[in-house]
Design an enzyme around this catalytic site. Sequence first.
Site, PDB file in Angstrom:
ATOM      1  N   ILE A 159       0.841  -1.207   0.000  1.00 44.06           N
ATOM      2  CA  ILE A 159       0.000   0.000   0.000  1.00 44.06           C
ATOM      3  C   ILE A 159       0.876   1.256   0.000  1.00 44.06           C
ATOM      4  O   ILE A 159       0.571   2.234  -0.696  1.00 44.06           O
ATOM      5  CB  ILE A 159      -0.993  -0.027   1.191  1.00 44.06           C
ATOM      6  N   ARG A 239      -3.632   1.922  10.612  1.00 43.37           N
ATOM      7  CA  ARG A 239      -4.309   1.535  11.848  1.00 43.37           C
ATOM      8  C   ARG A 239      -4.253   2.698  12.825  1.00 43.37           C
ATOM      9  O   ARG A 239      -3.213   3.376  12.960  1.00 43.37           O
ATOM     10  CB  ARG A 239      -3.647   0.310  12.480  1.00 43.37           C
ATOM     11  N   GLU A 268     -11.580   2.969  17.546  1.00 43.62           N
ATOM     12  CA  GLU A 268     -12.730   2.870  16.638  1.00 43.62           C
ATOM     13  C   GLU A 268     -13.850   2.051  17.267  1.00 43.62           C
ATOM     14  O   GLU A 268     -13.556   1.025  17.894  1.00 43.62           O
ATOM     15  CB  GLU A 268     -12.317   2.153  15.346  1.00 43.62           C
ATOM     16  N   HIS A 286     -13.094   4.562   8.351  1.00 43.42           N
ATOM     17  CA  HIS A 286     -12.359   3.338   7.962  1.00 43.42           C
ATOM     18  C   HIS A 286     -12.865   2.805   6.611  1.00 43.42           C
ATOM     19  O   HIS A 286     -13.346   1.676   6.508  1.00 43.42           O
ATOM     20  CB  HIS A 286     -12.476   2.268   9.060  1.00 43.42           C
TER      21      HIS A 286
END
Length: 320
Positions: A159, A239, A268, A286
């Site tokens: 990523i 994260r 979260e 998210h």
Amino acid sequence: MTAKPKVILTRKWPAKVEAVMQERFDTQLNTADRAMSPGELRAALNLYDAVCPTVTDKMGADVLEHPARAKILGNFGVGFNHIDTEAARAAGLAVTNTPGVLTDATADIALTVLLNVMRRTWEGETMLRAGDWTGWRPTQLMGRSPQGKVLGIIGMGRIGKAMAKRCHHALDMEIVFYDAFPVNDPGVPATQLGTVDEVLAAADVVSLHCPGGGENIHLINGARLARMKPSAFIVNSARGDIIDEAALVTALQAGQIAGAGLDVFEREPAITEALKGMANVCLLPHLGSATTETREAMGMTVVENLTAFFAGEEPPNRVA
Ligand code: DGY
């Protein structure tokens, strides 16, 4: 004919993949999409051969010890820091994830929040929807141009590389990065620096792409935020626990950094209240992998992992 393995999905999945899961396995769906409690997750490990959790299922040692039946956790997602892999190993559970298929979608969201905070698009939309736009003005909502600025990537995996590609080719940004391992082919011209601190000091935008949990918890703390330029932005699509959210609020309030684009949060779905009132912060729920194509591909990756496992083969994406 031998009975199909019994499998439970802890949340609702895309319908197409649920259908394939039901064809291949004796699958219990979660049509209500209600999060399972730790007690329910423990019970599932006693009743099913495979449990397929998501990022919202905390699979700690308390949940994982002594499963009476389950042999595998087919995680729906690439990140697996919500699973205690040591405890899973000790309990004789294999763990698999879904790498590769959500790379582009997640990098797209990182790019979205980068542009959003740099170009103040959310501020503009909020003003417009509130009916406060009185017309174009030369000094209205002036953001910052990404062109020629330095993007500092922390974690140059799939990523991170996809983000570097977008920012190099589409935005003409210069790329520096930190990774714990030597990266021979970052995919675009990019300089690997020796420490996280060097990247923070050099970057106009810091984008986080390392795993969460373990030693990366609060990798970005108050001291590290203080190393960033006051004109710099931070983007997190990895994260939430990588950033000390309280320290981030302090840094933003003190003007130590210019803004933040966050798709993930430390606790979260709870979000530090102060962040919600800040105009220089873009907040997303998210959404990194949230496209139909990507979520279906993630589900199919779980199907492939379970299929291999129950055929007695090594699952392609085993992480524990
Ligand atoms: C991932 O795949 O890690 C996403 O963040 C959802 O868990």
